[in-house]
Design a protein around this motif. Sequence first.
Motif, PDB file in Angstrom:
ATOM      1  N   GLU A  10       0.833  -1.214   0.000  1.00  0.00           N
ATOM      2  CA  GLU A  10       0.000   0.000   0.000  1.00  0.00           C
ATOM      3  C   GLU A  10       0.860   1.253   0.000  1.00  0.00           C
ATOM      4  O   GLU A  10       0.542   2.232  -0.677  1.00  0.00           O
ATOM      5  N   SER A  11       1.971   1.241   0.722  1.00  0.00           N
ATOM      6  CA  SER A  11       2.893   2.374   0.733  1.00  0.00           C
ATOM      7  C   SER A  11       3.517   2.579  -0.651  1.00  0.00           C
ATOM      8  O   SER A  11       3.621   3.713  -1.144  1.00  0.00           O
ATOM      9  N   LEU A  12       3.916   1.488  -1.292  1.00  0.00           N
ATOM     10  CA  LEU A  12       4.461   1.564  -2.642  1.00  0.00           C
ATOM     11  C   LEU A  12       3.428   2.157  -3.596  1.00  0.00           C
ATOM     12  O   LEU A  12       3.748   3.034  -4.407  1.00  0.00           O
ATOM     13  N   ILE A  13       2.183   1.699  -3.481  1.00  0.00           N
ATOM     14  CA  ILE A  13       1.133   2.195  -4.372  1.00  0.00           C
ATOM     15  C   ILE A  13       0.834   3.670  -4.111  1.00  0.00           C
ATOM     16  O   ILE A  13       0.599   4.435  -5.051  1.00  0.00           O
ATOM     17  N   GLU A  14       0.874   4.098  -2.863  1.00  0.00           N
ATOM     18  CA  GLU A  14       0.701   5.529  -2.568  1.00  0.00           C
ATOM     19  C   GLU A  14       1.803   6.342  -3.251  1.00  0.00           C
ATOM     20  O   GLU A  14       1.541   7.419  -3.798  1.00  0.00           O
ATOM     21  N   ASN A  15       3.031   5.843  -3.231  1.00  0.00           N
ATOM     22  CA  ASN A  15       4.130   6.518  -3.930  1.00  0.00           C
ATOM     23  C   ASN A  15       3.892   6.528  -5.438  1.00  0.00           C
ATOM     24  O   ASN A  15       4.177   7.522  -6.118  1.00  0.00           O
ATOM     25  N   TYR A  16       3.362   5.431  -5.958  1.00  0.00           N
ATOM     26  CA  TYR A  16       3.010   5.336  -7.371  1.00  0.00           C
ATOM     27  C   TYR A  16       1.965   6.398  -7.722  1.00  0.00           C
ATOM     28  O   TYR A  16       2.121   7.147  -8.684  1.00  0.00           O
ATOM     29  N   PHE A  17       0.912   6.488  -6.910  1.00  0.00           N
ATOM     30  CA  PHE A  17      -0.122   7.503  -7.140  1.00  0.00           C
ATOM     31  C   PHE A  17       0.476   8.912  -7.104  1.00  0.00           C
ATOM     32  O   PHE A  17       0.190   9.735  -7.965  1.00  0.00           O
ATOM     33  N   GLU A  18       1.283   9.199  -6.099  1.00  0.00           N
ATOM     34  CA  GLU A  18       1.886  10.531  -5.972  1.00  0.00           C
ATOM     35  C   GLU A  18       2.824  10.823  -7.136  1.00  0.00           C
ATOM     36  O   GLU A  18       2.860  11.945  -7.647  1.00  0.00           O
ATOM     37  N   GLY A  19       3.577   9.821  -7.558  1.00  0.00           N
ATOM     38  CA  GLY A  19       4.472  10.007  -8.697  1.00  0.00           C
ATOM     39  C   GLY A  19       3.712  10.393  -9.955  1.00  0.00           C
ATOM     40  O   GLY A  19       4.099  11.310 -10.674  1.00  0.00           O
ATOM     41  N   ILE A  20       2.611   9.685 -10.209  1.00  0.00           N
ATOM     42  CA  ILE A  20       1.784   9.982 -11.382  1.00  0.00           C
ATOM     43  C   ILE A  20       1.099  11.340 -11.235  1.00  0.00           C
ATOM     44  O   ILE A  20       1.115  12.163 -12.135  1.00  0.00           O
ATOM     45  N   PHE A  21       0.461  11.564 -10.082  1.00  0.00           N
ATOM     46  CA  PHE A  21      -0.379  12.739  -9.895  1.00  0.00           C
ATOM     47  C   PHE A  21       0.422  14.040  -9.832  1.00  0.00           C
ATOM     48  O   PHE A  21       0.030  15.049 -10.402  1.00  0.00           O
ATOM     49  N   TYR A  22       1.551  14.010  -9.136  1.00  0.00           N
ATOM     50  CA  TYR A  22       2.356  15.226  -8.964  1.00  0.00           C
ATOM     51  C   TYR A  22       3.532  15.303  -9.935  1.00  0.00           C
ATOM     52  O   TYR A  22       4.280  16.272  -9.916  1.00  0.00           O
ATOM     53  N   GLY A  23       3.715  14.282 -10.763  1.00  0.00           N
ATOM     54  CA  GLY A  23       4.846  14.275 -11.686  1.00  0.00           C
ATOM     55  C   GLY A  23       6.176  14.072 -10.983  1.00  0.00           C
ATOM     56  O   GLY A  23       7.211  14.533 -11.462  1.00  0.00           O
ATOM     57  N   GLU A  24       6.157  13.373  -9.860  1.00  0.00           N
ATOM     58  CA  GLU A  24       7.379  13.119  -9.093  1.00  0.00           C
ATOM     59  C   GLU A  24       8.064  11.875  -9.669  1.00  0.00           C
ATOM     60  O   GLU A  24       7.851  10.750  -9.226  1.00  0.00           O
ATOM     61  N   VAL A  25       8.906  12.117 -10.657  1.00  0.00           N
ATOM     62  CA  VAL A  25       9.503  11.050 -11.444  1.00  0.00           C
ATOM     63  C   VAL A  25      10.393  10.131 -10.599  1.00  0.00           C
ATOM     64  O   VAL A  25      10.356   8.915 -10.770  1.00  0.00           O
ATOM     65  N   LYS A  26      11.186  10.665  -9.709  1.00  0.00           N
ATOM     66  CA  LYS A  26      12.068   9.835  -8.875  1.00  0.00           C
ATOM     67  C   LYS A  26      11.248   8.870  -8.026  1.00  0.00           C
ATOM     68  O   LYS A  26      11.587   7.696  -7.888  1.00  0.00           O
ATOM     69  N   LYS A  27      10.178   9.386  -7.448  1.00  0.00           N
ATOM     70  CA  LYS A  27       9.289   8.550  -6.639  1.00  0.00           C
ATOM     71  C   LYS A  27       8.685   7.434  -7.497  1.00  0.00           C
ATOM     72  O   LYS A  27       8.625   6.286  -7.085  1.00  0.00           O
ATOM     73  N   LEU A  28       8.288   7.787  -8.712  1.00  0.00           N
ATOM     74  CA  LEU A  28       7.697   6.817  -9.629  1.00  0.00           C
ATOM     75  C   LEU A  28       8.725   5.765 -10.060  1.00  0.00           C
ATOM     76  O   LEU A  28       8.430   4.569 -10.066  1.00  0.00           O
ATOM     77  N   GLU A  29       9.930   6.203 -10.380  1.00  0.00           N
ATOM     78  CA  GLU A  29      10.990   5.263 -10.779  1.00  0.00           C
ATOM     79  C   GLU A  29      11.248   4.223  -9.700  1.00  0.00           C
ATOM     80  O   GLU A  29      11.475   3.048 -10.010  1.00  0.00           O
TER      81      GLU A  29
END
Length: 122
Positions: A10-29
């Motif tokens: 769930e924590s990983l998926i929250e980071n995935y959501f934030e990466g997509i939504f805010y354009g936080e590429v490092k978090k998404l990577e």
Amino acid sequence: MYKENIREIESLIENYFEGIFYGEVKKLENCFYENTLIHGDIKGEAYLKKVSDYIDGVKNRKSPSELNETLMMKIIGVEVMGNIAMAKLHVPMLGYNYYDYLSLAKIDNHWKIVNKVFTHVA
């Protein structure tokens, strides 16, 4: 151990959501395993990209946050069996009504997305 794995996923998926939504590429990577493939269906058109190309697309577009959208992404369900898991997500953004299915694996003691398939539902 099961509940701990669920929390980590769930924590990983929250980071995935934030990466997509805010354009936080490092978090998404950090969410994806290297060389992950992403398959999708957008209004009947096939979509196939390497994760590096997908992340470049996120990096070079306006984020949903920049477009004043509201974060409405949510986890529908997660199922874990040993060191593998599946997650079903609802990812509405950018005028699309996406549903993602993520395959995850625990690699070197960290959960990573190893495959993503998605579709847009009108």
